[in-house]
Motif scaffolding. Structure first.
Motif, PDB file in Angstrom:
ATOM      1  N   ASN A  24       0.826  -1.210   0.000  1.00  0.00           N
ATOM      2  CA  ASN A  24       0.000   0.000   0.000  1.00  0.00           C
ATOM      3  C   ASN A  24       0.859   1.258   0.000  1.00  0.00           C
ATOM      4  OD1 ASN A  24      -2.610  -1.380   0.157  1.00  0.00           O
ATOM      5  ND2 ASN A  24      -1.833  -2.058   2.135  1.00  0.00           N
ATOM      6  N   THR A  25       1.991   1.213   0.679  1.00  0.00           N
ATOM      7  CA  THR A  25       2.914   2.344   0.674  1.00  0.00           C
ATOM      8  C   THR A  25       3.520   2.517  -0.718  1.00  0.00           C
ATOM      9  OG1 THR A  25       3.407   1.995   3.009  1.00  0.00           O
ATOM     10  CG2 THR A  25       4.988   3.310   1.755  1.00  0.00           C
ATOM     11  N   ARG A  26       3.863   1.414  -1.351  1.00  0.00           N
ATOM     12  CA  ARG A  26       4.390   1.472  -2.715  1.00  0.00           C
ATOM     13  C   ARG A  26       3.351   2.061  -3.664  1.00  0.00           C
ATOM     14  NH1 ARG A  26       8.709  -2.624  -3.582  1.00  0.00           N
ATOM     15  NH2 ARG A  26       9.240  -3.391  -1.513  1.00  0.00           N
ATOM     16  N   ASN A  27       2.108   1.621  -3.506  1.00  0.00           N
ATOM     17  CA  ASN A  27       1.043   2.122  -4.374  1.00  0.00           C
ATOM     18  C   ASN A  27       0.747   3.589  -4.108  1.00  0.00           C
ATOM     19  OD1 ASN A  27       0.866  -0.308  -5.660  1.00  0.00           O
ATOM     20  ND2 ASN A  27      -0.917  -1.011  -4.526  1.00  0.00           N
ATOM     21  N   LEU A  28       0.802   4.000  -2.853  1.00  0.00           N
ATOM     22  CA  LEU A  28       0.613   5.415  -2.533  1.00  0.00           C
ATOM     23  C   LEU A  28       1.695   6.261  -3.195  1.00  0.00           C
ATOM     24  CD1 LEU A  28      -0.825   7.716  -1.049  1.00  0.00           C
ATOM     25  CD2 LEU A  28       0.643   7.229   0.915  1.00  0.00           C
ATOM     26  N   ARG A  29       2.918   5.766  -3.224  1.00  0.00           N
ATOM     27  CA  ARG A  29       4.023   6.497  -3.876  1.00  0.00           C
ATOM     28  C   ARG A  29       3.729   6.680  -5.371  1.00  0.00           C
ATOM     29  NH1 ARG A  29       8.408   3.139  -3.068  1.00  0.00           N
ATOM     30  NH2 ARG A  29       8.250   3.693  -0.876  1.00  0.00           N
ATOM     31  N   ILE A  30       3.204   5.645  -6.012  1.00  0.00           N
ATOM     32  CA  ILE A  30       2.865   5.736  -7.439  1.00  0.00           C
ATOM     33  C   ILE A  30       1.753   6.757  -7.642  1.00  0.00           C
ATOM     34  CG2 ILE A  30       1.897   4.457  -9.398  1.00  0.00           C
ATOM     35  CD1 ILE A  30       3.308   1.937  -8.210  1.00  0.00           C
ATOM     36  N   ILE A  31       0.745   6.731  -6.780  1.00  0.00           N
ATOM     37  CA  ILE A  31      -0.364   7.690  -6.892  1.00  0.00           C
ATOM     38  C   ILE A  31       0.127   9.110  -6.657  1.00  0.00           C
ATOM     39  CG2 ILE A  31      -2.524   8.461  -5.810  1.00  0.00           C
ATOM     40  CD1 ILE A  31      -3.203   5.500  -5.362  1.00  0.00           C
ATOM     41  N   ARG A  32       0.972   9.307  -5.651  1.00  0.00           N
ATOM     42  CA  ARG A  32       1.503  10.648  -5.377  1.00  0.00           C
ATOM     43  C   ARG A  32       2.284  11.190  -6.561  1.00  0.00           C
ATOM     44  NH1 ARG A  32       3.786  10.012   0.759  1.00  0.00           N
ATOM     45  NH2 ARG A  32       1.889  10.697   1.843  1.00  0.00           N
ATOM     46  N   GLN A  33       3.108  10.354  -7.177  1.00  0.00           N
ATOM     47  CA  GLN A  33       3.872  10.801  -8.343  1.00  0.00           C
ATOM     48  C   GLN A  33       2.940  11.233  -9.462  1.00  0.00           C
ATOM     49  OE1 GLN A  33       6.347   7.415  -9.182  1.00  0.00           O
ATOM     50  NE2 GLN A  33       7.880   7.976  -7.643  1.00  0.00           N
ATOM     51  N   HIS A  34       1.883  10.467  -9.675  1.00  0.00           N
ATOM     52  CA  HIS A  34       0.909  10.820 -10.710  1.00  0.00           C
ATOM     53  C   HIS A  34       0.220  12.139 -10.376  1.00  0.00           C
ATOM     54  CE1 HIS A  34      -2.144  10.262 -13.806  1.00  0.00           C
ATOM     55  NE2 HIS A  34      -3.033  10.600 -12.891  1.00  0.00           N
ATOM     56  N   LEU A  35      -0.220  12.277  -9.132  1.00  0.00           N
ATOM     57  CA  LEU A  35      -0.897  13.512  -8.722  1.00  0.00           C
ATOM     58  C   LEU A  35       0.031  14.721  -8.821  1.00  0.00           C
ATOM     59  CD1 LEU A  35      -2.927  12.272  -5.629  1.00  0.00           C
ATOM     60  CD2 LEU A  35      -3.869  13.161  -7.762  1.00  0.00           C
ATOM     61  N   ASP A  36       1.274  14.567  -8.381  1.00  0.00           N
ATOM     62  CA  ASP A  36       2.220  15.679  -8.435  1.00  0.00           C
ATOM     63  C   ASP A  36       2.509  16.108  -9.869  1.00  0.00           C
ATOM     64  OD1 ASP A  36       2.329  15.649  -5.692  1.00  0.00           O
ATOM     65  OD2 ASP A  36       4.301  14.697  -5.571  1.00  0.00           O
ATOM     66  N   ARG A  37       2.521  15.147 -10.781  1.00  0.00           N
ATOM     67  CA  ARG A  37       2.809  15.455 -12.182  1.00  0.00           C
ATOM     68  C   ARG A  37       1.594  16.048 -12.894  1.00  0.00           C
ATOM     69  NH1 ARG A  37       4.338  10.590 -13.905  1.00  0.00           N
ATOM     70  NH2 ARG A  37       6.428  10.953 -13.130  1.00  0.00           N
ATOM     71  N   HIS A  38       0.410  15.493 -12.647  1.00  0.00           N
ATOM     72  CA  HIS A  38      -0.765  15.892 -13.415  1.00  0.00           C
ATOM     73  C   HIS A  38      -1.709  16.854 -12.687  1.00  0.00           C
ATOM     74  CE1 HIS A  38       0.215  13.107 -16.623  1.00  0.00           C
ATOM     75  NE2 HIS A  38       0.468  12.206 -15.710  1.00  0.00           N
TER      76      HIS A  38
END
Length: 142
Positions: free
Chosen positions: A119-133
């Motif tokens: 879940n922490t790994r997945n949160l990191r992926i989501i954060r990167q997407h949110l920060d970029r888009h």
């Protein structure tokens, strides 16, 4: 963007909006809260290592791991709704799948649940997407 507008965006709004809001900031807060509950709610005193309901559910043979996996899939669903690429969603699904499949193994799976934080790994992926888009949904950490 003016500092006042950014400050207002990062303020806690109506709790119902946090639960039901579809805007990127609401989604970010929701997935961060869920990740904290699943991976970092409690702390092991001497080790200083945090764990959450994912590891606790893993102690219940098979059913607990499947339930934790189903809850982890919610993060994947939120990421998909944000318009994440198929590759990102596939990585997130792989993280949940690995955690669930290995977690089913008695004893070794419980240790794996404590160490592997899908879940922490997945949160990191989501954060990167949110920060970029959605840079306006970025939160200030301090």
């Amino acid at each position: 963007m003016a500092t006042g507008n950014l400050r207002r965006m990062n303020e806690v709004r109506d709790p119902l909006e946090l639960l039901l809001g579809r805007d990127p900031l609401s989604v970010r807060r929701r997935v961060e809260a869920l990740e904290r509950m699943l991976e970092g709610l409690f702390k092991v005193p001497l080790l200083g290592r945090r764990f959450g309901f994912d590891a606790l559910l893993g102690l219940v043979p098979v059913v607990g791991d499947l339930l934790a996996g189903a809850i982890g899939l919610y993060l994947v669903w939120e990421g998909r709704n944000l318009g994440m690429s198929r590759w990102q969603v596939a990585r997130m699904l792989a993280n949940v799948g690995i955690d669930t499949m290995v977690g089913v193994v008695p004893i070794a799976g419980d240790l794996f649940d404590f160490l592997y934080r899908s879940n922490t790994r997945n949160l990191r992926i989501i954060r990167q997407h949110l920060d970029r888009h959605y840079p306006a949904a970025r939160t200030l950490e301090g």
